[in-house]
Design a protein around this motif. Sequence first.
Motif, PDB file in Angstrom:
ATOM      1  N   SER A   1      30.550  42.722 -13.155  1.00  8.46           N
ATOM      2  CA  SER A   1      30.558  42.677 -11.681  1.00  8.46           C
ATOM      3  C   SER A   1      29.914  43.920 -11.067  1.00  8.46           C
ATOM      4  O   SER A   1      29.348  43.853  -9.975  1.00  8.46           O
ATOM      5  CB  SER A   1      31.972  42.490 -11.147  1.00  8.46           C
ATOM      6  N   THR A   2      29.971  45.037 -11.775  1.00  7.17           N
ATOM      7  CA  THR A   2      29.336  46.259 -11.269  1.00  7.17           C
ATOM      8  C   THR A   2      27.828  46.067 -11.177  1.00  7.17           C
ATOM      9  O   THR A   2      27.212  46.348 -10.137  1.00  7.17           O
ATOM     10  CB  THR A   2      29.656  47.451 -12.193  1.00  7.17           C
ATOM     11  N   VAL A   3      27.243  45.566 -12.251  1.00  2.00           N
ATOM     12  CA  VAL A   3      25.800  45.343 -12.278  1.00  2.00           C
ATOM     13  C   VAL A   3      25.417  44.248 -11.291  1.00  2.00           C
ATOM     14  O   VAL A   3      24.421  44.360 -10.574  1.00  2.00           O
ATOM     15  CB  VAL A   3      25.323  45.008 -13.708  1.00  2.00           C
ATOM     16  N   ARG A   4      26.218  43.209 -11.211  1.00  2.00           N
ATOM     17  CA  ARG A   4      25.960  42.129 -10.258  1.00  2.00           C
ATOM     18  C   ARG A   4      25.954  42.668  -8.830  1.00  2.00           C
ATOM     19  O   ARG A   4      25.093  42.321  -8.017  1.00  2.00           O
ATOM     20  CB  ARG A   4      27.025  41.039 -10.413  1.00  2.00           C
ATOM     21  N   ASP A   5      26.897  43.548  -8.513  1.00  4.62           N
ATOM     22  CA  ASP A   5      26.952  44.151  -7.175  1.00  4.62           C
ATOM     23  C   ASP A   5      25.718  44.999  -6.892  1.00  4.62           C
ATOM     24  O   ASP A   5      25.227  45.035  -5.761  1.00  4.62           O
ATOM     25  CB  ASP A   5      28.220  44.993  -7.010  1.00  4.62           C
ATOM     26  N   TRP A   6      25.201  45.692  -7.914  1.00  2.00           N
ATOM     27  CA  TRP A   6      23.970  46.471  -7.739  1.00  2.00           C
ATOM     28  C   TRP A   6      22.818  45.541  -7.377  1.00  2.00           C
ATOM     29  O   TRP A   6      22.025  45.843  -6.488  1.00  2.00           O
ATOM     30  CB  TRP A   6      23.609  47.213  -9.009  1.00  2.00           C
ATOM     31  N   VAL A   7      22.740  44.407  -8.065  1.00  2.00           N
ATOM     32  CA  VAL A   7      21.651  43.451  -7.807  1.00  2.00           C
ATOM     33  C   VAL A   7      21.756  42.907  -6.383  1.00  2.00           C
ATOM     34  O   VAL A   7      20.763  42.863  -5.641  1.00  2.00           O
ATOM     35  CB  VAL A   7      21.660  42.299  -8.836  1.00  2.00           C
ATOM     36  N   ILE A   8      22.949  42.534  -5.983  1.00  2.00           N
ATOM     37  CA  ILE A   8      23.165  41.987  -4.633  1.00  2.00           C
ATOM     38  C   ILE A   8      22.790  43.033  -3.577  1.00  2.00           C
ATOM     39  O   ILE A   8      22.093  42.727  -2.607  1.00  2.00           O
ATOM     40  CB  ILE A   8      24.627  41.511  -4.459  1.00  2.00           C
ATOM     41  N   ALA A   9      23.237  44.273  -3.780  1.00  2.00           N
ATOM     42  CA  ALA A   9      22.937  45.345  -2.821  1.00  2.00           C
ATOM     43  C   ALA A   9      21.440  45.609  -2.763  1.00  2.00           C
ATOM     44  O   ALA A   9      20.870  45.798  -1.680  1.00  2.00           O
ATOM     45  CB  ALA A   9      23.687  46.621  -3.208  1.00  2.00           C
ATOM     46  N   TYR A  10      20.786  45.606  -3.922  1.00  2.00           N
ATOM     47  CA  TYR A  10      19.345  45.862  -3.977  1.00  2.00           C
ATOM     48  C   TYR A  10      18.574  44.742  -3.285  1.00  2.00           C
ATOM     49  O   TYR A  10      17.618  45.003  -2.556  1.00  2.00           O
ATOM     50  CB  TYR A  10      18.897  46.007  -5.432  1.00  2.00           C
ATOM     51  N   GLU A  11      18.987  43.507  -3.499  1.00  2.00           N
ATOM     52  CA  GLU A  11      18.312  42.382  -2.847  1.00  2.00           C
ATOM     53  C   GLU A  11      18.489  42.443  -1.333  1.00  2.00           C
ATOM     54  O   GLU A  11      17.603  42.063  -0.577  1.00  2.00           O
ATOM     55  CB  GLU A  11      18.842  41.053  -3.386  1.00  2.00           C
ATOM     56  N   LYS A  12      19.623  42.952  -0.900  1.00  2.00           N
ATOM     57  CA  LYS A  12      19.907  43.025   0.538  1.00  2.00           C
ATOM     58  C   LYS A  12      19.200  44.212   1.199  1.00  2.00           C
ATOM     59  O   LYS A  12      18.596  44.066   2.251  1.00  2.00           O
ATOM     60  CB  LYS A  12      21.417  43.149   0.750  1.00  2.00           C
ATOM     61  N   ASP A  13      19.282  45.397   0.574  1.00  2.00           N
ATOM     62  CA  ASP A  13      18.815  46.628   1.214  1.00  2.00           C
ATOM     63  C   ASP A  13      17.634  47.304   0.538  1.00  2.00           C
ATOM     64  O   ASP A  13      17.212  48.377   0.970  1.00  2.00           O
ATOM     65  CB  ASP A  13      19.963  47.642   1.292  1.00  2.00           C
ATOM     66  N   GLY A  14      17.132  46.751  -0.541  1.00  2.00           N
ATOM     67  CA  GLY A  14      16.013  47.382  -1.239  1.00  2.00           C
ATOM     68  C   GLY A  14      16.416  48.713  -1.831  1.00  2.00           C
ATOM     69  O   GLY A  14      17.557  48.901  -2.243  1.00  2.00           O
ATOM     70  N   SER A  15      15.497  49.663  -1.850  1.00  2.00           N
ATOM     71  CA  SER A  15      15.783  50.946  -2.493  1.00  2.00           C
ATOM     72  C   SER A  15      16.797  51.787  -1.726  1.00  2.00           C
ATOM     73  O   SER A  15      17.329  52.755  -2.261  1.00  2.00           O
ATOM     74  CB  SER A  15      14.496  51.742  -2.694  1.00  2.00           C
ATOM     75  N   SER A  16      17.106  51.431  -0.489  1.00  5.56           N
ATOM     76  CA  SER A  16      18.134  52.180   0.245  1.00  5.56           C
ATOM     77  C   SER A  16      19.536  51.690  -0.106  1.00  5.56           C
ATOM     78  O   SER A  16      20.517  52.158   0.452  1.00  5.56           O
ATOM     79  CB  SER A  16      17.900  52.084   1.749  1.00  5.56           C
TER      80      SER A  16
END
Length: 97
Positions: free
Chosen positions: A38-53
């Motif tokens: 779930s940690t890695v999944r959350d990183w992917v979701i956050a990256y898809e939403k906000d990009g590098s920020s």
Amino acid sequence: MAERKKFDKAFKEQIVEKILAGEATASLMAKEIGVHYSTVRDWVIAYEKDGSSAFPGSGNLKPEDDEIRRLRRELANLKEENEILKKAAAYFAKNQK
């Protein structure tokens, strides 16, 4: 209690980019780096939403979160000033009678 692992922004971006490029799955990457899926999944979701920020770093806020914090602080200061002015007005009104 186990010490919490910390990963820098560049590392998280590398992991996410591998997943998005189809080079690996989130569960495979999670096992590889020793964190829960779930940690890695959350990183992917956050990256898809906000990009590098998506990963501002320890102690840093996204610009919009920083603005919200600043505005809340300003609001609290203005409320405090307003209360002081109300008390001063009441004091002077009482003493003018």
